[in-house]
Design an enzyme around this catalytic site. Sequence first.
Site, mmCIF file in Angstrom:
data_model
loop_
_atom_site.group_PDB
_atom_site.id
_atom_site.type_symbol
_atom_site.label_atom_id
_atom_site.label_comp_id
_atom_site.label_asym_id
_atom_site.label_seq_id
_atom_site.Cartn_x
_atom_site.Cartn_y
_atom_site.Cartn_z
ATOM 1 N N ARG A 177 -0.881 -14.773 3.614
ATOM 2 C CA ARG A 177 -1.579 -14.120 4.854
ATOM 3 C C ARG A 177 -0.906 -14.365 6.175
ATOM 4 O O ARG A 177 -0.839 -13.404 6.900
ATOM 5 C CB ARG A 177 -3.104 -14.769 4.970
ATOM 6 C CG ARG A 177 -4.010 -14.442 3.748
ATOM 7 C CD ARG A 177 -4.849 -13.214 3.768
ATOM 8 N NE ARG A 177 -5.583 -12.966 4.723
ATOM 9 C CZ ARG A 177 -6.482 -11.831 5.078
ATOM 10 N NH1 ARG A 177 -6.368 -10.989 4.132
ATOM 11 N NH2 ARG A 177 -7.415 -11.986 5.920
ATOM 12 N N GLU A 212 -9.290 -10.522 -7.667
ATOM 13 C CA GLU A 212 -8.294 -9.422 -7.377
ATOM 14 C C GLU A 212 -7.237 -9.329 -8.502
ATOM 15 O O GLU A 212 -6.858 -8.248 -9.005
ATOM 16 C CB GLU A 212 -7.744 -9.360 -6.159
ATOM 17 C CG GLU A 212 -8.773 -9.015 -5.098
ATOM 18 C CD GLU A 212 -8.173 -9.279 -3.383
ATOM 19 O OE1 GLU A 212 -9.323 -8.698 -2.809
ATOM 20 O OE2 GLU A 212 -7.224 -9.663 -3.365
ATOM 21 N N ASN A 247 -1.300 -0.270 7.488
ATOM 22 C CA ASN A 247 -0.725 -1.777 7.827
ATOM 23 C C ASN A 247 0.003 -2.183 6.516
ATOM 24 O O ASN A 247 -0.071 -3.379 6.343
ATOM 25 C CB ASN A 247 -1.662 -2.793 8.478
ATOM 26 C CG ASN A 247 -3.022 -2.869 7.394
ATOM 27 O OD1 ASN A 247 -3.069 -2.393 5.974
ATOM 28 N ND2 ASN A 247 -3.859 -3.745 7.780
ATOM 29 N N THR A 292 -4.633 -8.196 10.530
ATOM 30 C CA THR A 292 -4.869 -7.022 10.021
ATOM 31 C C THR A 292 -4.442 -5.802 11.031
ATOM 32 O O THR A 292 -4.183 -4.988 10.425
ATOM 33 C CB THR A 292 -6.593 -6.943 9.970
ATOM 34 O OG1 THR A 292 -6.977 -8.123 9.340
ATOM 35 C CG2 THR A 292 -7.300 -5.631 9.311
ATOM 36 N N ARG A 333 3.512 -7.299 8.971
ATOM 37 C CA ARG A 333 2.825 -6.049 9.868
ATOM 38 C C ARG A 333 3.239 -6.235 11.212
ATOM 39 O O ARG A 333 3.281 -5.092 11.829
ATOM 40 C CB ARG A 333 1.307 -6.445 9.897
ATOM 41 C CG ARG A 333 0.559 -5.962 8.636
ATOM 42 C CD ARG A 333 -0.955 -6.417 8.555
ATOM 43 N NE ARG A 333 -1.547 -6.010 7.264
ATOM 44 C CZ ARG A 333 -2.506 -6.682 6.782
ATOM 45 N NH1 ARG A 333 -3.440 -7.415 7.519
ATOM 46 N NH2 ARG A 333 -3.191 -6.286 5.583
ATOM 47 N N PHE A 349 -14.956 2.634 8.004
ATOM 48 C CA PHE A 349 -13.559 3.267 7.647
ATOM 49 C C PHE A 349 -13.424 3.164 6.072
ATOM 50 O O PHE A 349 -12.397 3.549 5.588
ATOM 51 C CB PHE A 349 -12.678 2.604 8.195
ATOM 52 C CG PHE A 349 -12.874 1.057 8.322
ATOM 53 C CD1 PHE A 349 -12.196 0.309 6.968
ATOM 54 C CD2 PHE A 349 -13.382 0.070 9.176
ATOM 55 C CE1 PHE A 349 -12.395 -1.167 6.815
ATOM 56 C CE2 PHE A 349 -13.566 -1.208 8.969
ATOM 57 C CZ PHE A 349 -12.762 -1.600 7.963
ATOM 58 N N LYS A 366 1.072 -1.083 -0.246
ATOM 59 C CA LYS A 366 0.040 0.089 0.005
ATOM 60 C C LYS A 366 0.856 1.167 -0.117
ATOM 61 O O LYS A 366 2.009 1.057 0.202
ATOM 62 C CB LYS A 366 -0.689 0.086 1.323
ATOM 63 C CG LYS A 366 -1.858 -0.946 1.418
ATOM 64 C CD LYS A 366 -2.732 -1.285 2.380
ATOM 65 C CE LYS A 366 -3.641 -2.436 2.569
ATOM 66 N NZ LYS A 366 -4.273 -2.488 3.957
HETATM 67 P P1 ATP Z 1 -6.376 -6.364 3.398
HETATM 68 O O1 ATP Z 1 -7.465 -6.658 2.804
HETATM 69 O O2 ATP Z 1 -5.912 -5.230 3.250
HETATM 70 O O3 ATP Z 1 -5.163 -7.334 3.221
HETATM 71 P P2 ATP Z 1 -7.113 -7.677 5.720
HETATM 72 O O4 ATP Z 1 -7.714 -8.619 4.911
HETATM 73 O O5 ATP Z 1 -6.523 -8.278 6.818
HETATM 74 O O6 ATP Z 1 -6.307 -6.387 5.135
HETATM 75 P P3 ATP Z 1 -9.859 -6.497 5.918
HETATM 76 O O7 ATP Z 1 -10.656 -6.707 6.735
HETATM 77 O O8 ATP Z 1 -9.996 -7.073 4.465
HETATM 78 O O9 ATP Z 1 -8.514 -6.749 6.449
HETATM 79 O O10 ATP Z 1 -9.454 -4.821 6.043
HETATM 80 C C1 ATP Z 1 -9.094 -4.037 4.724
HETATM 81 C C2 ATP Z 1 -8.307 -3.147 5.215
HETATM 82 O O11 ATP Z 1 -9.135 -2.056 5.808
HETATM 83 C C3 ATP Z 1 -7.187 -3.303 6.242
HETATM 84 O O12 ATP Z 1 -6.266 -4.050 5.926
HETATM 85 C C4 ATP Z 1 -7.171 -1.867 7.188
HETATM 86 O O13 ATP Z 1 -6.065 -1.283 6.445
HETATM 87 C C5 ATP Z 1 -8.380 -1.425 6.921
HETATM 88 N N1 ATP Z 1 -9.073 -1.700 7.918
HETATM 89 C C6 ATP Z 1 -9.683 -2.616 8.725
HETATM 90 N N2 ATP Z 1 -10.393 -2.540 9.876
HETATM 91 C C7 ATP Z 1 -10.176 -1.293 10.031
HETATM 92 C C8 ATP Z 1 -10.616 -0.293 11.091
HETATM 93 N N3 ATP Z 1 -11.284 -0.787 12.179
HETATM 94 N N4 ATP Z 1 -10.181 1.147 10.847
HETATM 95 C C9 ATP Z 1 -9.472 1.569 10.047
HETATM 96 N N5 ATP Z 1 -9.014 0.757 9.063
HETATM 97 C C10 ATP Z 1 -9.484 -0.579 9.055
HETATM 98 MG MG MG Z 2 -9.191 -8.214 3.112
#
Ligand code: ATP
Ligand code: MG
Length: 137
Positions: free
Chosen positions: A85, A126, A112, A91, A102, A57, A9
């Site tokens: 992952r 994707e 992150n 996350t 992370r 968010f 990112k």
């Molecule tokens: P990603 O999809 O980016 O790999 P992830 O799968 O671990 O991350 P998701 O639940 O898909 O987590 O959330 C996508 C992204 O949204 C997270 O990587 C984070 O940057 C953001 N995010 C998730 N939860 C929150 C939150 N509570 N507040 C702010 N940003 C959040």
């Molecule tokens: Mg995700």
Amino acid sequence: MERTFIAIKPDGVQRGLIAEIVSRFERKGFKLVAIKLVVPSKEFAQKHYDDLKERPFFNGLCEFLSSGPVLAMVWEGEGVIKYGRKLIGATDPQKSEPGTIRGDLAVVVGRNIIHGSDGPETAKDEINLWFKPQELV
Ligand code: ATP
Ligand code: MG
């Protein structure tokens, strides 16, 4: 062979973490099959995070993803979706184990540094969203 979509990112690119992150996937033994630097539009970011559109968010997340260069990649290998992952970590970087990307390199959930597909269906979607078939080797 299994493939997954991984993106560094804008915060990860800006902080100079490309080599560090790419090397972790390389050293594990996964194979890089596509890579490019792109600045996604906000509309594109909304497509990428479509499954999160009801979350509070969502807007900030899409603003952020489109705020600068993102390193988009496709990695290949046995179990790469799930293990990718694992390399990335939880996350919320406060909950990511040390030793994960992370866990070692990030502090807050909104910054992150890396994205990884969360399953076979999202990986396929994707990869198709970010890359044309001829961009994959
Ligand atoms: P990603 O999809 O980016 O790999 P992830 O799968 O671990 O991350 P998701 O639940 O898909 O987590 O959330 C996508 C992204 O949204 C997270 O990587 C984070 O940057 C953001 N995010 C998730 N939860 C929150 C939150 N509570 N507040 C702010 N940003 C959040
Ligand atoms: Mg995700």
